[in-house]
Design an enzyme around this catalytic site. Structure first.
Site, PDB file in Angstrom:
ATOM      1  N   TYR A 183      -1.134   0.245   9.005  1.00 50.89           N
ATOM      2  CA  TYR A 183      -2.440  -0.307   9.392  1.00 50.89           C
ATOM      3  C   TYR A 183      -2.555  -0.464  10.914  1.00 50.89           C
ATOM      4  O   TYR A 183      -3.647  -0.426  11.461  1.00 50.89           O
ATOM      5  CB  TYR A 183      -2.656  -1.683   8.754  1.00 50.89           C
ATOM      6  CG  TYR A 183      -3.263  -1.661   7.375  1.00 50.89           C
ATOM      7  CD1 TYR A 183      -2.652  -0.981   6.328  1.00 50.89           C
ATOM      8  CD2 TYR A 183      -4.457  -2.344   7.111  1.00 50.89           C
ATOM      9  CE1 TYR A 183      -3.206  -0.982   5.068  1.00 50.89           C
ATOM     10  CE2 TYR A 183      -5.012  -2.352   5.848  1.00 50.89           C
ATOM     11  CZ  TYR A 183      -4.381  -1.668   4.831  1.00 50.89           C
ATOM     12  OH  TYR A 183      -4.933  -1.673   3.578  1.00 50.89           O
ATOM     13  N   LYS A 234       9.468   3.025  -0.388  1.00 51.53           N
ATOM     14  CA  LYS A 234       9.554   4.450  -0.739  1.00 51.53           C
ATOM     15  C   LYS A 234      10.745   5.015   0.038  1.00 51.53           C
ATOM     16  O   LYS A 234      10.636   5.961   0.815  1.00 51.53           O
ATOM     17  CB  LYS A 234       8.221   5.141  -0.369  1.00 51.53           C
ATOM     18  CG  LYS A 234       8.086   6.554  -0.847  1.00 51.53           C
ATOM     19  CD  LYS A 234       7.938   6.707  -2.367  1.00 51.53           C
ATOM     20  CE  LYS A 234       7.939   8.167  -2.769  1.00 51.53           C
ATOM     21  NZ  LYS A 234       8.016   8.381  -4.223  1.00 51.53           N
ATOM     22  N   ASP A 266       6.085   4.098  -6.461  1.00 57.50           N
ATOM     23  CA  ASP A 266       5.441   4.800  -7.586  1.00 57.50           C
ATOM     24  C   ASP A 266       5.895   4.198  -8.915  1.00 57.50           C
ATOM     25  O   ASP A 266       5.095   3.962  -9.832  1.00 57.50           O
ATOM     26  CB  ASP A 266       5.710   6.322  -7.526  1.00 57.50           C
ATOM     27  CG  ASP A 266       7.166   6.683  -7.270  1.00 57.50           C
ATOM     28  OD1 ASP A 266       7.985   5.777  -6.960  1.00 57.50           O
ATOM     29  OD2 ASP A 266       7.509   7.883  -7.371  1.00 57.50           O
ATOM     30  N   ASP A 290      -1.377  -3.687  -0.293  1.00 62.71           N
ATOM     31  CA  ASP A 290      -2.822  -3.569  -0.502  1.00 62.71           C
ATOM     32  C   ASP A 290      -3.087  -2.972  -1.877  1.00 62.71           C
ATOM     33  O   ASP A 290      -3.882  -3.492  -2.666  1.00 62.71           O
ATOM     34  CB  ASP A 290      -3.413  -2.666   0.599  1.00 62.71           C
ATOM     35  CG  ASP A 290      -4.897  -2.462   0.431  1.00 62.71           C
ATOM     36  OD1 ASP A 290      -5.602  -3.458   0.170  1.00 62.71           O
ATOM     37  OD2 ASP A 290      -5.362  -1.305   0.552  1.00 62.71           O
ATOM     38  N   ASP A 294      -4.117  -5.049  -5.716  1.00 58.26           N
ATOM     39  CA  ASP A 294      -5.329  -4.727  -6.490  1.00 58.26           C
ATOM     40  C   ASP A 294      -4.944  -4.402  -7.931  1.00 58.26           C
ATOM     41  O   ASP A 294      -5.602  -4.831  -8.877  1.00 58.26           O
ATOM     42  CB  ASP A 294      -6.054  -3.503  -5.890  1.00 58.26           C
ATOM     43  CG  ASP A 294      -7.188  -3.911  -4.956  1.00 58.26           C
ATOM     44  OD1 ASP A 294      -7.123  -5.030  -4.398  1.00 58.26           O
ATOM     45  OD2 ASP A 294      -8.125  -3.118  -4.767  1.00 58.26           O
TER      46      ASP A 294
HETATM   47  C1  IPM Z   1      -7.653  -6.273   1.383  1.00 54.97           C
HETATM   48  C2  IPM Z   1      -8.705  -5.266   1.787  1.00 54.97           C
HETATM   49  C3  IPM Z   1      -8.554  -4.986   3.277  1.00 54.97           C
HETATM   50  C4  IPM Z   1      -7.204  -4.346   3.489  1.00 54.97           C
HETATM   51  C5  IPM Z   1      -9.684  -4.149   3.872  1.00 54.97           C
HETATM   52  C6  IPM Z   1     -11.045  -4.746   3.595  1.00 54.97           C
HETATM   53  C7  IPM Z   1      -9.485  -3.954   5.349  1.00 54.97           C
HETATM   54  O1  IPM Z   1      -8.605  -4.132   1.002  1.00 54.97           O
HETATM   55  O2  IPM Z   1      -7.647  -7.389   1.944  1.00 54.97           O
HETATM   56  O3  IPM Z   1      -6.860  -5.970   0.500  1.00 54.97           O
HETATM   57  O4  IPM Z   1      -7.055  -3.120   3.347  1.00 54.97           O
HETATM   58  O5  IPM Z   1      -6.271  -5.073   3.816  1.00 54.97           O
HETATM   59 MG    MG Z   2      -7.234  -4.305  -0.610  1.00 54.74          MG
END
Ligand code: IPM
Ligand code: MG
Length: 407
Positions: A183, A234, A266, A290, A294
């Site tokens: 990032y 990884k 993975d 990230d 999710d």
């Molecule tokens: C998160 C989001 C952010 C990230 C974006 C909005 C920049 O996806 O907080 O997980 O990638 O960190």
């Molecule tokens: Mg995210």
């Protein structure tokens, strides 16, 4: 969007008096005042609120009232300051993170963020994207450790897309490195290769201090949970991951009581949906964190339920729901405010060390779910479908009812 932008305008003109700008979520404020008046505030904290875009202002409004009430019952008073951030800041002053917002955030005791982003700004150049503002905020506050819990609540087990026996009882924590890796790594950018073809590139890079400090947060976190830490990388392909693993193993010597394992990303993605109960605490880099957080959130059924805390070694923490700004349902009173309410609980617990007030909020959320109140994203037959405001009012009632229990 228009509504949130105008709200921001008001706030910037009156940055000192933000407390009266949002409409109260509860229609019964007298009970709140009463509770507040009976306990003399002994502690005061300043909180920067960053409502942001889309559903952000709606969920922040709810969380602010819940914080006020839970705080008042514990002798805590909050001084809230609302500042523009994300797309609404872009509309207002042309940048996604105004200097005033960052400096207010740095001066406060904790920062609570709603959500940022929306279709309107999707095509902006990178430095004018709402997401860039969020990355600048994380960097500016130096909050390198992102804690993202994913807990399957018994009340919501049916909301998971996984089989009940796979989902029930899941209680894991993703510790994501937040201010390094691909990032932020350099070099990055666009260019041309030797064949004259256009390219885009980024760099995954970690220094010793960056891996060591996130590893320590993760070991400490695992120690307070069930004593198991899985480091995800990884390392079969990437040097940055080989180095990550080497440092995690080195730091592990300080935590002989924590059981450390390693997993390739993975495989971790697969194991999370195959048998998520095998995980207690996961530590991983920025981009894997990230993605995996999710994925982990979906095990619980709704991303609308999950809070997060971003912490540095000093200074205020940043607390935010992990869901986005959901522009498709913004300003329709449909958003689930519980992730932000639970982020407020994390703010109390991890940001201010106010565990009792945090517990009050967590209990109130559970009680509200027990009573059957559900926003659309977590609705199932037999429950009561409510909007964002009503969900907030119900949480307030449950926080309030704990007064009776406490007396
Ligand atoms: C998160 C989001 C952010 C990230 C974006 C909005 C920049 O996806 O907080 O997980 O990638 O960190
Ligand atoms: Mg995210």
């Amino acid at each position: 969007m228009a509504a949130s932008a105008s709200l921001m305008k008001i706030n910037v003109q009156h940055p000192i008096k933000p407390m009266f700008l949002l409409k109260p979520a509860s229609q019964k404020p007298s009970r709140i005042r009463c509770a507040a008046a009976t306990t003399k505030p002994s502690k005061r904290y300043s909180i920067t609120l960053l409502p942001g875009d889309g559903i952000g202002p709606e969920v922040i409004s709810v969380a602010k009232h819940v914080l006020n009430l839970a705080g008042s019952l514990e002798g805590i008073e909050f001084n809230f300051q609302e500042m523009p951030m994300g797309g609404s800041a872009l509309d207002l002053v042309g940048v996604p993170l105004p200097e005033e917002t960052l400096s207010a955030a740095k001066k406060s005791d904790a920062v609570l963020l709603g959500a940022i982003g929306g279709y309107k700004w999707d095509k902006n150049e990178k430095h004018l994207k709402p997401e860039t503002g969020l990355l600048q905020l994380r960097e500016g506050l130096r909050v390198f450790a992102n804690l993202r819990p994913a807990t399957v609540l018994p009340q919501l087990v049916d909301a998971s897309t996984l089989k009940k026996e796979v989902a029930e009882g899941v209680d894991l924590m993703v510790v994501r490195e937040l201010t390094g890796g691909i990032y932020f790594g350099k070099p990055r950018g666009f260019g041309t290769n030797e064949d004259g073809e256009e390219i885009g590139f980024n760099t995954e890079v970690y220094a010793t201090y960056e891996v060591d400090r996130i590893a320590r947060v993760a070991f400490e976190t695992a120690r307070k949970r069930h004593g198991k830490l899985c480091s995800v990388d990884k390392a079969n392909v990437l040097e940055a991951s080989m180095f990550w693993r080497k440092r995690v193993i080195a730091v592990a010597a300080e935590y002989p009581d924590v059981e450390l394992s390693h997993m390739y990303v993975d495989n971790a993605a697969m194991q999370l949906v195959r048998n998520p109960k095998q995980f207690d605490t996961i530590v991983t880099n920025n981009i894997f964190g990230d993605i995996l957080s999710d994925e982990a959130s979906m095990i619980t059924g709704s991303i609308g339920m999950l809070p997060s805390a971003s912490l540095g070694s000093s200074g205020p923490g940043l607390f935010e729901p992990i869901h986005g700004s959901a522009p498709d349902i913004a300003n329709q009173d449909k958003a689930n405010p519980l992730a932000t309410v639970l982020s407020a609980a994390m703010l109390l617990k991890y940001g201010l060390g106010e565990e009792n007030a945090a517990k009050r909020i967590e209990n109130a959320v559970l009680e509200t779910l027990n009573k059957g109140f559900r926003t659309g994203d977590i609705y199932s037959a037999g429950n009561k479908l409510v909007g964002c405001k009503e969900m907030g009012e119900e949480v307030l009632k449950s926080v309030d009812s704990q007064v009776a229990a406490a007396v």
